[in-house]
Design an enzyme around this catalytic site. Structure first.
Site, PDB file in Angstrom:
ATOM      1  N   HIS A 137       0.604  -0.971  -0.346  1.00  0.00           N
ATOM      2  CA  HIS A 137       0.350   0.090  -0.132  1.00  0.00           C
ATOM      3  C   HIS A 137       1.019   1.045   0.859  1.00  0.00           C
ATOM      4  CE1 HIS A 137      -3.902  -2.331   0.596  1.00  0.00           C
ATOM      5  NE2 HIS A 137      -3.021  -3.339   1.356  1.00  0.00           N
TER       6      HIS A 137
ATOM      7  N   LYS B  26      -7.874  -7.307  -8.207  1.00  0.00           N
ATOM      8  CA  LYS B  26      -7.995  -7.142  -6.344  1.00  0.00           C
ATOM      9  C   LYS B  26      -9.334  -7.117  -5.924  1.00  0.00           C
ATOM     10  CE  LYS B  26      -6.388  -7.110  -2.225  1.00  0.00           C
ATOM     11  NZ  LYS B  26      -5.799  -6.530  -1.568  1.00  0.00           N
TER      12      LYS B  26
ATOM     13  N   HIS C 268      -8.534 -10.911  -0.778  1.00  0.00           N
ATOM     14  CA  HIS C 268      -8.352 -10.153  -0.131  1.00  0.00           C
ATOM     15  C   HIS C 268      -9.837 -11.303   0.941  1.00  0.00           C
ATOM     16  CE1 HIS C 268      -8.248  -7.943   4.248  1.00  0.00           C
ATOM     17  NE2 HIS C 268      -9.262  -8.769   4.166  1.00  0.00           N
TER      18      HIS C 268
HETATM   19  C1  NCD Z   1      -4.467  -2.085   4.906  1.00  0.00           C
HETATM   20  C2  NCD Z   1      -4.463  -1.330   4.127  1.00  0.00           C
HETATM   21  O1  NCD Z   1      -4.787  -0.295   5.418  1.00  0.00           O
HETATM   22  O2  NCD Z   1      -4.678  -0.369   3.688  1.00  0.00           O
HETATM   23  N1  NCD Z   1      -4.673  -2.798   6.194  1.00  0.00           N
HETATM   24  C3  NCD Z   1      -4.589  -3.708   6.335  1.00  0.00           C
HETATM   25  O3  NCD Z   1      -4.622  -3.885   8.073  1.00  0.00           O
HETATM   26  N2  NCD Z   1      -3.594  -4.645   5.973  1.00  0.00           N
HETATM   27  C4  NCD Z   1      -5.981  -3.144   3.613  1.00  0.00           C
HETATM   28  C5  NCD Z   1      -5.710  -4.276   4.041  1.00  0.00           C
HETATM   29  O4  NCD Z   1      -4.876  -5.424   2.833  1.00  0.00           O
HETATM   30  O5  NCD Z   1      -6.729  -4.630   4.470  1.00  0.00           O
HETATM   31 ZN    ZN Z   2      -3.122  -4.791   2.093  1.00  0.00          ZN
END
Ligand code: NCD
Ligand code: ZN
Length: 353
Positions: free
Chosen positions: A19, A103, A140
């Site tokens: 991210h 995704k 996910h």
């Molecule tokens: C991710 C985010 O903050 O974008 N957060 C996380 O806890 N992994 C989103 C995700 O990949 O689930």
């Molecule tokens: Zn993620």
């Protein structure tokens, strides 16, 4: 006694789940990934989500514009699947040359997933086109709903959604992102080579006890949640087992300190500051440092049908303390292992420090 390895040189790794956000946040974090990884799959959960090839192209331009001068880091883009994704968008994704997958967020499963899929049945046309054109589905894998226990979401998703999906689309290639349970590992192992999984540093290194150790630890709150010790052990066995279906995906997910240390705090662990160093630690503890390269630098590229990177990185055994925080726009970012000692350090090389 064999001498201890003090340096480790491997093919430059890639991050198959990252991210990067946008705006100031993007500018604050992208350099951390670019110094160690050749490429990264950049997740599309922005506001608004990246649902079209055109918006992915614009986002990719922003990322490239935010890179340190001279960096050859390559963002690989992914589209955010919605109930309304048209098969024609999949055609455009395939033709783009820079969108590597789509995704699937179950609506409500995680950060900025409100626009996600409410029912897989609504996506069958898009999924069928993905199967036909061999576009990867990145999942996910967590069931939603108040009746599903938060620690069971992955297992329930696999039974209710993923297993039927795999049966319905027998050639669709699917990645179970940030797999977090022994059930998830067993599921992937039981499939053929088209089903794979990414593994994060935090799920490999910590169990759910870490979230509560010495009081509530909001910086270890991520989705999927950290799980039991026996789950963690299954993840480490998969990562270090030379099975090409398991590969590196940090899920590094930056949120400002204020957004984490508050009621209703956000889910996400920021690990890009030291990702490859933390994975090296995991592999060393497992007695498998010689297997890090396959997991970090080979398996993901091979799965996506992309060339492995040409360059190398070197890690040195050197104790260093992770900073307590990093600047993050107007706020700050608390990294994984803030203030703690790590035993491996990336050697700055070829101007890409
Ligand atoms: C991710 C985010 O903050 O974008 N957060 C996380 O806890 N992994 C989103 C995700 O990949 O689930
Ligand atoms: Zn993620």
């Amino acid at each position: 006694m064999p001498s201890q390895t003090n340096t480790l040189t491997i093919t430059r790794p890639d991050d198959w789940h990252l991210h990067l956000r946008d705006g100031e946040a993007l500018a604050a974090v992208v350099g951390f990934s670019a110094r160690q990884f050749g490429r990264a799959v950049v997740m599309p959960n922005l506001k608004p989500p990246v649902t079209t090839v055109e918006s992915a192209r614009r986002y990719r331009d922003c990322i490239r514009g935010a890179l340190p001068a001279g960096s050859s880091f390559e963002p690989l883009m992914t589209l955010y699947l919605t109930d309304d994704t048209e098969p024609a968008e999949i055609d455009r994704a395939r033709a783009s040359g820079f969108v590597c997958g789509v995704k699937y967020y179950p609506a409500g499963a995680t950060t900025l997933s409100d626009a996600g899929v409410t029912s897989l049945a609504r996506c069958h046309a898009a999924l069928a086109r993905m199967e036909e054109l061999d576009v990867v589905l990145q999942v996910h894998g967590e069931a939603t709903g108040t009746t599903v226990d938060p620690f069971d979401r992955e297992a329930v998703f696999i039974e209710r959604d993923l297993a039927p999906l795999v049966r319905r689309f027998p050639r669709l290639r699917i990645i179970l992102e940030h797999v977090s349970t022994a059930v998830g590992i067993d599921f992937v192992r039981a499939q053929g080579p088209r089903v794979a999984a990414t593994l994060t540093p935090q799920h490999l290194l910590l169990n759910r006890g870490a979230m509560f150790k010495g009081g509530l630890q909001p910086h270890l709150y991520c989705l999927p949640l950290l799980k039991r010790e026996r789950d963690r052990e299954a993840l480490v066995a998969a990562a270090t087992g030379m099975d090409p279906r398991f590969f590196l995906g940090t899920d590094s997910a930056p949120h400002a300190r204020a957004a984490k240390e508050s009621a209703g705090g956000c889910a996400g662990v920021f690990s890009a500051h030291a990702a490859i160093e933390i994975y090296a630690h995991v592999f060393e503890v497992a007695g498998a440092l010689d297997r890090l390269e396959a997991f970090a630098s080979h398996n993901g590229a091979d799965y996506y049908g992309l060339p492995r990177n040409n360059g190398k990185i070197t890690l040195r055994r050197e104790a260093w303390t992770v900073p307590a925080s990093y600047p993050f726009g107007a706020g700050e970012l608390v990294p994984l292992f803030a203030g703690e000692l790590l035993s491996w350090r990336l050697v700055p090389a070829d101007g890409r420090t």
